[in-house]
Write an enzyme that holds these catalytic residues in place. Sequence first.
Site, PDB file in Angstrom:
ATOM      1  N   GLY A 238       0.768  -1.242   0.000  1.00 34.38           N
ATOM      2  CA  GLY A 238       0.000   0.000   0.000  1.00 34.38           C
ATOM      3  C   GLY A 238       0.791   1.280   0.000  1.00 34.38           C
ATOM      4  O   GLY A 238       0.219   2.362  -0.143  1.00 34.38           O
ATOM      5  N   GLU A 287       4.160  -6.564   1.773  1.00 36.74           N
ATOM      6  CA  GLU A 287       3.690  -6.933   0.433  1.00 36.74           C
ATOM      7  C   GLU A 287       3.576  -5.717  -0.477  1.00 36.74           C
ATOM      8  O   GLU A 287       2.516  -5.452  -1.042  1.00 36.74           O
ATOM      9  CB  GLU A 287       2.319  -7.610   0.538  1.00 36.74           C
ATOM     10  N   PRO A 288       4.652  -4.962  -0.648  1.00 39.33           N
ATOM     11  CA  PRO A 288       4.536  -3.790  -1.512  1.00 39.33           C
ATOM     12  C   PRO A 288       4.498  -4.173  -2.988  1.00 39.33           C
ATOM     13  O   PRO A 288       5.159  -5.117  -3.411  1.00 39.33           O
ATOM     14  CB  PRO A 288       5.811  -2.998  -1.201  1.00 39.33           C
ATOM     15  N   GLY A 289       3.699  -3.462  -3.744  1.00 40.19           N
ATOM     16  CA  GLY A 289       3.663  -3.647  -5.192  1.00 40.19           C
ATOM     17  C   GLY A 289       4.038  -2.341  -5.864  1.00 40.19           C
ATOM     18  O   GLY A 289       5.145  -2.145  -6.361  1.00 40.19           O
ATOM     19  N   ARG A 326      -5.477   3.000 -15.852  1.00 43.26           N
ATOM     20  CA  ARG A 326      -5.637   3.726 -14.589  1.00 43.26           C
ATOM     21  C   ARG A 326      -6.382   5.062 -14.709  1.00 43.26           C
ATOM     22  O   ARG A 326      -7.246   5.330 -13.887  1.00 43.26           O
ATOM     23  CB  ARG A 326      -4.277   3.930 -13.906  1.00 43.26           C
ATOM     24  N   TYR A 330      -9.574   4.866 -12.421  1.00 39.51           N
ATOM     25  CA  TYR A 330      -9.459   5.544 -11.120  1.00 39.51           C
ATOM     26  C   TYR A 330      -9.359   7.059 -11.241  1.00 39.51           C
ATOM     27  O   TYR A 330      -9.018   7.717 -10.257  1.00 39.51           O
ATOM     28  CB  TYR A 330      -8.169   5.121 -10.404  1.00 39.51           C
ATOM     29  N   CYS A 356     -13.043   3.870 -28.790  1.00 43.54           N
ATOM     30  CA  CYS A 356     -14.358   4.493 -28.884  1.00 43.54           C
ATOM     31  C   CYS A 356     -15.058   4.538 -27.529  1.00 43.54           C
ATOM     32  O   CYS A 356     -16.054   3.851 -27.299  1.00 43.54           O
ATOM     33  CB  CYS A 356     -15.197   3.748 -29.910  1.00 43.54           C
TER      34      CYS A 356
HETATM   35  C1  LIG Z   1      -2.695  -5.402  -4.124  1.00 43.24           C
HETATM   36  C2  LIG Z   1      -2.207  -5.944  -2.847  1.00 43.24           C
HETATM   37  C3  LIG Z   1      -0.960  -5.560  -2.350  1.00 43.24           C
HETATM   38  C4  LIG Z   1      -0.087  -4.547  -3.036  1.00 43.24           C
HETATM   39  O1  LIG Z   1      -0.633  -3.274  -2.992  1.00 43.24           O
HETATM   40  P1  LIG Z   1       0.257  -2.024  -3.440  1.00 43.24           P
HETATM   41  O2  LIG Z   1      -0.616  -0.859  -3.174  1.00 43.24           O
HETATM   42  O3  LIG Z   1       0.576  -2.187  -4.864  1.00 43.24           O
HETATM   43  O4  LIG Z   1       1.464  -2.020  -2.574  1.00 43.24           O
HETATM   44  C5  LIG Z   1      -0.519  -6.152  -1.199  1.00 43.24           C
HETATM   45  N1  LIG Z   1      -1.267  -7.069  -0.529  1.00 43.24           N
HETATM   46  C6  LIG Z   1      -2.479  -7.442  -0.972  1.00 43.24           C
HETATM   47  C7  LIG Z   1      -3.256  -8.448  -0.214  1.00 43.24           C
HETATM   48  C8  LIG Z   1      -2.986  -6.896  -2.134  1.00 43.24           C
HETATM   49  O5  LIG Z   1      -4.199  -7.264  -2.574  1.00 43.24           O
END
Ligand SMILES: *Cc1c(COP(=O)(O)O)cnc(C)c1O
Length: 432
Positions: A238, A287-289, A326, A330, A356
């Site tokens: 997050g 769990e960073p993405g 995105r 969003y 379109c």
């Molecule tokens: C999507 C998700 C993440 C990653 O979120 P980011 O905002 O990209 O860091 C981590 N944990 C869980 C369970 C998710 O669904």
Amino acid sequence: MHEFRYVGARLQCEGVSVEALARKHGTPLFVYSQGTVKGNYERLETALQGLDHRICYAMKANSNRAILRTFADLGAGFDIVSGGELQRAMAAGADPATCVFAGVGKTEDEIRLALKSGIYCFNVESEAELQRLDRVAGRMRKKAPVAVRVNPDVDAHTHAKITTGTYENKFGIPFEKVGELYAWAAKRKHLRLRGVQMHIGSQLTEVDPFEQAVRKVAPLARELADRHGIEFLSIGGGMGIVYRPALASGPATWWLSKEGRKVLNPTAYAGTLMPLLQPLGLKILLEPGRYLVGNAGILVTRVEYAKQSGHKTFLIVDSAMNDLLRPALYDAYHEIIAVERRARRTVVADVVGPVCESGDTFCRDRPLPLMEEGELLAVLSAGAYGSVMSGNYNSRPLAAEVLVHGKRAAVVRERQPVEAIWAGEKTASWQR
Ligand SMILES: *Cc1c(COP(=O)(O)O)cnc(C)c1O
């Protein structure tokens, strides 16, 4: 910090000219900086030094195999949300024993695959899922490692479509119910209580909601450790990134919000949370993405037309919502810049794609350099939730992707041949 910058008039990714890449590989083109990915990962690792932890990259943010391999080589684990992602991670060389499996809708097939592969943990979102895990693991004569996702009911102050930590959304188990559920699960023969998990939302730009959530969940984690012997607490992902202004600011102000406030960075994040987490004596998973890959990618696109319509100016480009969803999904802001910087008239324009749909708009009424037909624009911070969300709407092929490392560049996804879009389709037997 990221490694896209102007060298003279030209935008470069690390040591490679973006224009040269577009000329060679065509547009739309995703360009990723491996150095930026690595730098982001290492900054977080450094900030977490001294804490028993593991970073599990949330691969849904960008699951290109070259990106996954980069993380595997750095020693990261993976946060997966489907059987497909597990297979993809393994195809990229990831060790399933470093994978945690999230998501509210795991099917029996996916559970079987994950058990067979020996993943580290299932992050469970409902009592029904625990029952299913116990049943499927029983049939396989295995024990399913589980962590329940706690919904701490903390508002992450982010976009409604990416907030997950309040009782208004589908994720997790209400905080008050968790103790009861662990007591029940502890009696199941085929479940092993391994941890507890939370994830309150995405694109958080303040540390406050994280702090609130950890303050709430940490004592619960300690209690579950004493009672059931769990070994980890996952605090989810997050961490947000700064989408504006992503380039003009350069490295020094990268962590300033549009109001000029200091926002989340790894040092602030770790500095606030580590004192709360360290005393628990548990392994901490993250769990960073987006934070790891968001600013490590751009979408390069060519201007097809400049169109004047009443008082409006439209720059019509060859990328669209099928390449980068995105903005349409969003209302997300992405900084858009010229790949070649030179003196141009500024116009207030919308940058739109050819699809379109009125939603196929990258920005509205934004002051931009007036580009000519054939010139290149770069849509910044497109490394997370970019190519992974792309599709074939309007029979548009998936864009090519390039990974840059210093002066080297490699195609890590070929542009999809147009025939591949309909390759799986057939006419029905009764049609001529
Ligand atoms: C999507 C998700 C993440 C990653 O979120 P980011 O905002 O990209 O860091 C981590 N944990 C869980 C369970 C998710 O669904």
